[in-house]
Design a protein around this motif. Structure first.
Motif, mmCIF file in Angstrom:
data_model
loop_
_atom_site.group_PDB
_atom_site.id
_atom_site.type_symbol
_atom_site.label_atom_id
_atom_site.label_comp_id
_atom_site.label_asym_id
_atom_site.label_seq_id
_atom_site.Cartn_x
_atom_site.Cartn_y
_atom_site.Cartn_z
ATOM 1 N N GLY A 472 39.593 68.352 16.840
ATOM 2 C CA GLY A 472 40.780 67.772 16.227
ATOM 3 C C GLY A 472 41.969 68.695 16.195
ATOM 4 N N GLN A 473 41.822 69.919 16.707
ATOM 5 C CA GLN A 473 42.933 70.870 16.726
ATOM 6 C C GLN A 473 43.039 71.455 18.136
ATOM 7 O OE1 GLN A 473 43.048 73.533 13.193
ATOM 8 N NE2 GLN A 473 41.091 72.562 12.616
ATOM 9 N N PRO A 474 43.687 70.731 19.050
ATOM 10 C CA PRO A 474 43.727 71.170 20.460
ATOM 11 C C PRO A 474 44.324 72.562 20.636
ATOM 12 C CG PRO A 474 44.535 68.911 20.216
ATOM 13 C CD PRO A 474 44.394 69.455 18.842
ATOM 14 N N GLU A 475 45.244 72.953 19.743
ATOM 15 C CA GLU A 475 45.891 74.259 19.919
ATOM 16 C C GLU A 475 44.979 75.418 19.540
ATOM 17 O OE1 GLU A 475 46.432 73.002 15.728
ATOM 18 O OE2 GLU A 475 46.583 72.060 17.698
ATOM 19 N N ARG A 476 43.862 75.110 18.851
ATOM 20 C CA ARG A 476 42.953 76.176 18.424
ATOM 21 C C ARG A 476 41.828 76.323 19.447
ATOM 22 N NH1 ARG A 476 41.215 76.473 12.354
ATOM 23 N NH2 ARG A 476 40.717 78.557 13.149
ATOM 24 N N LEU A 477 42.130 76.980 20.532
ATOM 25 C CA LEU A 477 41.159 77.279 21.577
ATOM 26 C C LEU A 477 41.263 78.765 21.898
ATOM 27 C CD1 LEU A 477 39.118 76.504 23.798
ATOM 28 C CD2 LEU A 477 41.080 76.027 25.279
ATOM 29 N N GLN A 478 40.171 79.475 21.717
ATOM 30 C CA GLN A 478 40.149 80.909 21.978
ATOM 31 C C GLN A 478 39.165 81.192 23.103
ATOM 32 O OE1 GLN A 478 39.176 82.864 18.320
ATOM 33 N NE2 GLN A 478 41.046 82.213 17.271
ATOM 34 N N VAL A 479 39.626 81.982 24.110
ATOM 35 C CA VAL A 479 38.789 82.314 25.258
ATOM 36 C C VAL A 479 38.899 83.822 25.504
ATOM 37 C CG1 VAL A 479 38.320 81.901 27.698
ATOM 38 C CG2 VAL A 479 39.221 80.045 26.267
ATOM 39 N N LEU A 480 37.747 84.451 25.694
ATOM 40 C CA LEU A 480 37.714 85.874 26.018
ATOM 41 C C LEU A 480 36.748 86.051 27.182
ATOM 42 C CD1 LEU A 480 38.394 88.836 25.360
ATOM 43 C CD2 LEU A 480 36.404 88.842 23.824
ATOM 44 N N GLY A 481 37.271 86.591 28.333
ATOM 45 C CA GLY A 481 36.382 86.703 29.465
ATOM 46 C C GLY A 481 36.991 87.454 30.635
ATOM 47 N N ARG A 482 36.503 87.191 31.838
ATOM 48 C CA ARG A 482 36.897 87.921 33.044
ATOM 49 C C ARG A 482 37.022 86.940 34.198
ATOM 50 N NH1 ARG A 482 36.499 93.142 35.073
ATOM 51 N NH2 ARG A 482 35.996 93.351 37.278
ATOM 52 N N VAL A 483 38.040 87.135 35.027
ATOM 53 C CA VAL A 483 38.248 86.288 36.192
ATOM 54 C C VAL A 483 38.386 87.191 37.419
ATOM 55 C CG1 VAL A 483 40.744 86.226 35.750
ATOM 56 C CG2 VAL A 483 39.720 84.550 37.281
ATOM 57 N N VAL A 484 37.770 86.762 38.500
ATOM 58 C CA VAL A 484 37.844 87.470 39.778
ATOM 59 C C VAL A 484 38.128 86.432 40.862
ATOM 60 C CG1 VAL A 484 36.623 88.876 41.469
ATOM 61 C CG2 VAL A 484 36.234 89.246 39.030
ATOM 62 N N ALA A 485 39.186 86.689 41.666
ATOM 63 C CA ALA A 485 39.548 85.744 42.728
ATOM 64 C C ALA A 485 40.038 86.530 43.935
ATOM 65 C CB ALA A 485 40.626 84.786 42.243
ATOM 66 N N SER A 486 40.030 85.851 45.097
ATOM 67 C CA SER A 486 40.524 86.464 46.333
ATOM 68 C C SER A 486 41.195 85.390 47.180
ATOM 69 C CB SER A 486 39.375 87.115 47.114
ATOM 70 O OG SER A 486 38.397 86.148 47.463
#
Length: 500
Positions: A472-486
C-alpha cells in the motif's frame, strides 16, 4: 215376629280378559327398550357426528383453545396457535403454529403452516394414551444468535416437511425434507431422549439442544457465514443421516453428503461441488471435498477433534487463478492480493497443516506452489515454483525459481520472500539474470526513468540484491545489492561493462 231377609243371589262372574303370557310381555318390554336405546343411540350418533363435523370444519372455539394453551407447560417457550381442528383422517390439526422464546415476540424461533398430532391405537392399548406421531408441513426454524459471534448468520431451515415418531426413549425421523442455505436437504435418523427427561415435554429437550448448539466453537459461526453466502445456479442436494444422544456426545453419529451443479462462491464460479462429512463421536472428518472449474479441481481432506481441538488437513489444487484464490483462507487471500497476483494463467498448489490445535492451524502450514503465465504486480511470469511455510506472523516462500518476462529480455529469477502479516511488509532476496525493462511494473516513476536510460542489446545484466517493500506504499521500496552488465548503452553511449 220380625221377618228374616232372604239372601239375594250373587250375580254371575263377568268374563276376565286373557293376559298375554310372560314371555310375550318380556319380548314387548325388550322391544320397547331396544327401540328407546336405538333412538337414544341414533340421537347421540347424530349429535356426535354434528360435533365432529363442527370440530372438523369450524374447529375448536377460541376460548377453549386459549384455555388449553394456557394450561400447557411449554417453558421456556411460548406457543401461539391460530386455529385447531379435529380431522378424523389425520388427528388433531393445528394451523398457524408459532414458537417464541424468552418472551421475545419480535421473531418466532420456529413456525409451521400445519402440525398434525396423532396417536397410535396399538400403542395406546399397550402403553396408554399419549402423543405418538407429529407431522409437520410448511415449517421453518431459525436458531438464536451464537454466543461465540453475535454477528454471525443464524442457521435457518425453511420449507420444512417431515414426520417425527415419538417413542418412550427416542425421537425417530423416518423422513424429513427442508431447504437450508439453498440446498434441498433430505434427512433421517434418531435422537435419544436423555435419561431422567424421557416422558417429559419435548420442548424442554429442544431447549437443551439449542443451548448446546449455541456453545459451538468460534469457527462454527464463521463457517456458517461462508455457507450462507454460497449461491447455487442449479439445484443442489444434501443427504443427512444421524444418530444423536445428547447425554453422550462421544456416541454421536452424523453423516452428510452434498452434491451441487454450478455454484457461485466468494466471487468465483465453479462447475460442481461434491463433499462428504462424517461425525463419529468427537471426531469430525471430511473424507472428500472437491470443487471443480474448467475441468480442474480443488481436493480437500481433513479431520477435527472437537474435544482436543486438534486439526489435520491437506488440500491439492490446480484450479484457475481466480477460483484458486477464492477457496483459500481469507488471510491468505489478503496476502496474495497485497502481493498483486492477478487472476490470470494457472496455478497448482498443495497445502497441509497439523496435527496442530485449531487456533494455530493457519500459523503452522506448509506446501508448494507452481504457476504458469501469471502476473505479479504487473510482472509477467512464464512459469515459477516455490515452497512455503507459515508461522504466527510470517508467510515464507522459499526456493523460488521462475522465468520472468517475455521476448528477448526475459530471464531466470531465483530467491526467497517473507510476508510479515502484521506489518504488511514484504522482504526478500533475489538473483536476476534478465533485462531490467521486464521489472518496470515494480518500479516507481523515478526508478523507471533511470532504468529507461539503459539498453542491453547484448547478454542481460545480472542483479543480486535484498529488498523490503511495504504494501500500500509504493514509494517505500528499499533495495540493496549488486549489478554487473556488459555491452550496453547509457543514453546512447556504448559501455563495455558496468559494475555497481
Amino acid at each position: 215376629m220380625p221377618k228374616t231377609a232372604t239372601p239375594t243371589a250373587s250375580p254371575p262372574d263377568s268374563p276376565r280378559p286373557d293376559r298375554p303370557p310372560a314371555w310375550r310381555r318380556t319380548l314387548v318390554f325388550l322391544l320397547r327398550l331396544g327401540h328407546a336405546l336405538i333412538r337414544s343411540t341414533w340421537t347421540l350418533c347424530v349429535f356426535a357426528l354434528c360435533l365432529l363435523l363442527y370440530l372438523w370444519v369450524v374447529g375448536f372455539p377460541e376460548t377453549l383453545k386459549d384455555r388449553v394453551l394456557a394450561r400447557l407447560d411449554t417453558a421456556p417457550f411460548q406457543l401461539v396457535v391460530d386455529h385447531v381442528i379435529l380431522d378424523p383422517t389425520e388427528g388433531l390439526v393445528a394451523r398457524g403454529v408459532y414458537l417464541y422464546r424468552n418472551q421475545d415476540f419480535s421473531e418466532p424461533l420456529a413456525r409451521a403452516e400445519k402440525v398434525v398430532l396423532a396417536a397410535s391405537w396399538r400403542r395406546t392399548l399397550r402403553e396408554g394414551p399419549g402423543l405418538h406421531t407429529v407431522r409437520l408441513q410448511g415449517g421453518a426454524l431459525r436458531l438464536p444468535g451464537w454466543q461465540a459471534d453475535a454477528a454471525a448468520e443464524r442457521v435457518a431451515l425453511s420449507d420444512l416437511h417431515g414426520t417425527v415418531e415419538i417413542d418412550p426413549t427416542s425421537f425417530r425421523v423416518p423422513a424429513l425434507h427442508a431447504l437450508l442455505w439453498g440446498l434441498q436437504v433430505a434427512a433421517s435418523g434418531t435422537v435419544v431422549r436423555p435419561p431422567g427427561v424421557s416422558g417429559g415435554h419435548p420442548l424442554r429437550e429442544l431447549a437443551a439442544v439449542l443451548d448446546a448448539l449455541q456453545q459451538a466453537p468460534a469457527r462454527v459461526p464463521e463457517v456458517i457465514n461462508e455457507l450462507t453466502s454460497i449461491q447455487y445456479r442449479e439445484p443442489a442436494r444434501a443427504d443427512l443421516a444421524f444418530a444423536i444422544d445428547p447425554a453422550r456426545r462421544d456416541d454421536w453419529r452424523v453423516r452428510a453428503r452434498v452434491e451441487t451443479g454450478r455454484t457461485w462462491m466468494r466471487e468465483a464460479e465453479f462447475d460442481s461441488l461434491r463433499a462428504e462429512a462424517d461425525l463419529q463421536g468427537a471426531v469430525l472428518s471430511i473424507p472428500e471435498a472437491t470443487l471443480s472449474a474448467d475441468g480442474r479441481r480443488c481436493h480437500f481432506t481433513g479431520s477435527l477433534n472437537l474435544t482436543s481441538r486438534v486439526v489435520e488437513a491437506r488440500m491439492y489444487n490446480d484450479l484457475p487463478t481466480a477460483p484458486w484464490i477464492a477457496v483459500m483462507p481469507k488471510a491468505w487471500q489478503s496476502a496474495l492480493r497485497s502481493a498483486g497476483i492477478e487472476a490470470s494463467g494457472s496455478m497448482r498448489s498443495e497445502l497441509w497443516t497439523g496435527p496442530v490445535r485449531l487456533e494455530e492451524a493457519a500459523q503452522s502450514m506448509g506446501g508448494w506452489i507452481s504457476v504458469e503465465k501469471v502476473r505479479v504486480r504487473g510482472l509477467w511470469l512464464e512459469k515459477g515454483y516455490g515452497s512455503l511455510t507459515a508461522s504466527s506472523n510470517l508467510v515464507a516462500f522459499n526456493n523460488l525459481s521462475a522465468l520472468a518476462g517475455q521476448g528477448p529480455g526475459r530471464g531466470p529469477v531465483e530467491g526467497a520472500l517473507v510476508w510479515h502479516r502484521a506489518e504488511r511488509q514484504l522482504d526478500g532476496n533475489f538473483d536476476l539474470h534478465l533485462d531490467p525493462q521486464v521489472l518496470l511494473p515494480l518500479f516507481s516513476s523515478n526508478q523507471a526513468r533511470v532504468v529507461n536510460r539503459f539498453t542491453f542489446p547484448g547478454p542481460p545484466p545480472r542483479f543480486t540484491a535484498r529488498f523490503q517493500h511495504w504494501a500500500g506504499q509504493p514509494e517505500r521500496l528499499q533495495v540493496l545489492g549488486r549489478v554487473v552488465a556488459s555491452n550496453c548503452t547509457y543514453r546512447g553511449v556504448a559501455l563495455s561493462s558496468i559494475t555497481a
